[in-house]
Design an enzyme around this catalytic site. Structure first.
Site, mmCIF file in Angstrom:
data_model
loop_
_atom_site.group_PDB
_atom_site.id
_atom_site.type_symbol
_atom_site.label_atom_id
_atom_site.label_comp_id
_atom_site.label_asym_id
_atom_site.label_seq_id
_atom_site.Cartn_x
_atom_site.Cartn_y
_atom_site.Cartn_z
ATOM 1 C CD1 TRP A 202 -2.698 1.624 0.404
ATOM 2 C CD2 TRP A 202 -1.898 2.015 2.606
ATOM 3 N NE1 TRP A 202 -3.324 2.694 1.009
ATOM 4 C CE2 TRP A 202 -3.254 2.772 2.395
ATOM 5 C CE3 TRP A 202 -1.589 1.726 3.830
ATOM 6 C CZ2 TRP A 202 -3.535 3.575 2.984
ATOM 7 C CZ3 TRP A 202 -2.191 2.643 4.714
ATOM 8 C CH2 TRP A 202 -3.097 3.747 4.504
ATOM 9 C CE LYS B 174 -10.776 0.531 2.844
ATOM 10 N NZ LYS B 174 -9.584 0.526 2.307
ATOM 11 C CG ASP C 213 -2.164 -2.851 7.226
ATOM 12 O OD1 ASP C 213 -3.155 -2.543 7.883
ATOM 13 O OD2 ASP C 213 -1.625 -2.018 6.378
HETATM 14 N N1 PMP Z 1 -3.780 -0.548 5.180
HETATM 15 C C1 PMP Z 1 -3.963 -1.089 3.936
HETATM 16 C C2 PMP Z 1 -3.375 -2.312 3.270
HETATM 17 C C3 PMP Z 1 -5.255 -0.477 3.050
HETATM 18 O O1 PMP Z 1 -5.416 -0.835 1.934
HETATM 19 C C4 PMP Z 1 -5.946 0.463 3.921
HETATM 20 C C5 PMP Z 1 -6.837 1.431 2.826
HETATM 21 N N2 PMP Z 1 -6.728 1.510 1.812
HETATM 22 C C6 PMP Z 1 -5.235 1.130 5.130
HETATM 23 C C7 PMP Z 1 -4.153 0.551 5.556
HETATM 24 C C8 PMP Z 1 -5.969 2.286 5.841
HETATM 25 O O2 PMP Z 1 -7.054 2.651 5.571
HETATM 26 P P1 PMP Z 1 -7.926 3.644 6.473
HETATM 27 O O3 PMP Z 1 -6.964 4.575 7.211
HETATM 28 O O4 PMP Z 1 -8.965 4.150 5.651
HETATM 29 O O5 PMP Z 1 -8.606 2.469 7.594
#
Ligand code: PMP
Length: 402
Positions: A133, A250, A214
């Site tokens: 990411w 998500k 993560d």
């Molecule tokens: N880690 C990964 C691998 C992700 O794809 C995302 C969202 N695109 C996130 C962390 C963090 O997203 P958020 O801060 O919206 O929870």
């Protein structure tokens, strides 16, 4: 002259650029496959019924708007950890897991980065999968860690380069930090199998690496909460002291509410207490304390049996719609259109994203000729596909690769 006269313009965000190009396109057939947010069968943002019900229940309770403690809503963090680690987790049962609420997954990673930057007693080097990411690199770099990469993606098979990954992890200096995507790897959509995770755990043990998971997509990948948490739970059962970033963006569709959690597995409750106190010292100067509303929603869903059941069904529904789109796209390309190339990865990949194998010139052609927008690396968000646009998408891909 202005104080800021010498501030150079930074590069635009590559994903937001895709959305802007999409917005500017006036063609009715246009499709946006850049954005990483779930869309329903009609291409619309989706607020879960369980979330609406939780919000109505909270509203009826007329709660106050007082500050949360530094580490957030205690019931929420307890339930978030239970969701991630599972009811059978020994450290959780012993009270040895330090957990704090975070500003979604990004905030969890940032707290984790800052904590490691300050307290990790070994070399402050973190290994990320290549690719990962896009935000991982700046998050850890800004936390004061040196960022390196391990092999992950095999271009020739559009699959996992497992041998390369193992070799790189074996070659990493002992006690390095290694970031692992718990499930639904972003951007590739390629995850290790349970058997491969066991081998990774062995290498992490051998090399005394520190595993940082993560988990941004628990439940959203396979539709099953426990299955998607296999890797972190397995690591914990093997005695690894993991770090874990969780996001409810998500799986509960709470994107803008910014609900997440960061946790560290400690040796015992006494150590957990000390770690808790230092998490507070890391968080307090960053943002003092986290937002209330989203944590209340998530906690309501996690703590109410009926709402939890409704949510489980909805997560499964989202995951299955995406899996269905993968199957439809695969069969359109291979069977109906006889599109040149191997497309098995479309079906075997998991989660919201798919690395299609489309090249940058092909993605450009798709945008210019077919009004279909994706990132230049050929990554598509499967959530942007639905029964209304998938035939048009498959036909356009078929044309672009010929
Ligand atoms: N880690 C990964 C691998 C992700 O794809 C995302 C969202 N695109 C996130 C962390 C963090 O997203 P958020 O801060 O919206 O929870």
């Amino acid at each position: 002259v202005s104080i800021w006269a010498n501030v150079p313009a930074g590069p635009p965000d590559p994903i937001l650029g895709v959305s802007e190009a999409f917005k500017a396109d006036k063609d009715s057939r246009k499709i946006n496959l850049g954005v990483g947010a779930y869309r329903d069968e009609n291409g619309k943002p989706y607020v879960l019924r369980s979330v609406q019900m939780a919000e109505a229940a909270i509203e009826a309770e007329k709660p106050d708007k007082e500050y949360l403690p530094i580490t957030g809503l205690a019931d929420f963090t307890k339930n978030a950890a239970l969701l991630a680690y599972g009811p059978d987790s020994t450290p959780l049962q012993q009270g040895s897991v330090a957990v704090t609420q975070s500003i979604s997954g990004t905030g969890a990673l940032r707290i984790g980065g800052a904590f490691l930057g300050k307290h990790y007693p070994k070399a402050k080097v973190v290994y990320l999968p290549n690719p990962s990411w896009g935000n991982h690199t700046p998050i850890f770099r800004d936390s004061g860690l040196e960022v390196r990469q391990y092999k992950y993606f095999d271009k020739s098979t559009v699959g996992l380069d497992f041998e390369g990954m193992k070799a790189d992890l074996r070659a990493a200096p002992e006690e390095s930090v290694v970031l692992l995507h718990a499930c639904a790897h972003n951007p590739t959509g390629i995850d290790p199998t349970p058997e491969q995770w066991k081998e990774i755990s062995d290498i992490v043990k051998e090399r005394k690496l520190f595993p940082f998971f993560d988990m941004a997509y628990q439940g959203f990948a396979s539709g099953n909460i426990a299955r998607d948490a296999f890797a972190p739970r397995y690591f914990v059962s093997e005695g690894h002291q993991i770090a874990l970033a969780q996001s409810f963006a998500k799986n509960m569709g709470l994107y803008g509410e910014r609900v997440g959690a960061f946790s560290l597995v400690c040796a015992d409750p006494e150590e957990k207490k000390r770690v808790d106190s230092q998490l507070k010292i890391v968080i307090r100067p960053m943002y003092s304390n986290p937002p209330l509303h989203g944590a209340r929603i998530a906690n309501k869903i996690l703590s109410d049996t009926a709402l939890y059941g409704e949510w489980e069904t909805e997560v499964k529904g989202m995951a299955e719609r995406i899996i269905g789109m993968r199957e439809k796209l695969y069969s359109s390309l291979t069977h109906d259109l006889k599109t040149p190339g191997e497309w098995g990865h479309i079906k075997s990949q998991i989660g919201m994203f798919s690395f299609t194998g489309l090249t940058t010139p092909m993605t450009k052609a798709l945008a210019e000729k077919a009004h279909i927008y994706m990132t230049a690396d050929g990554r598509i968000s499967m959530a942007g596909l639905n029964s209304h646009n998938i035939d048009y998408f498959a036909e356009s891909v078929n044309k672009a690769v010929r």
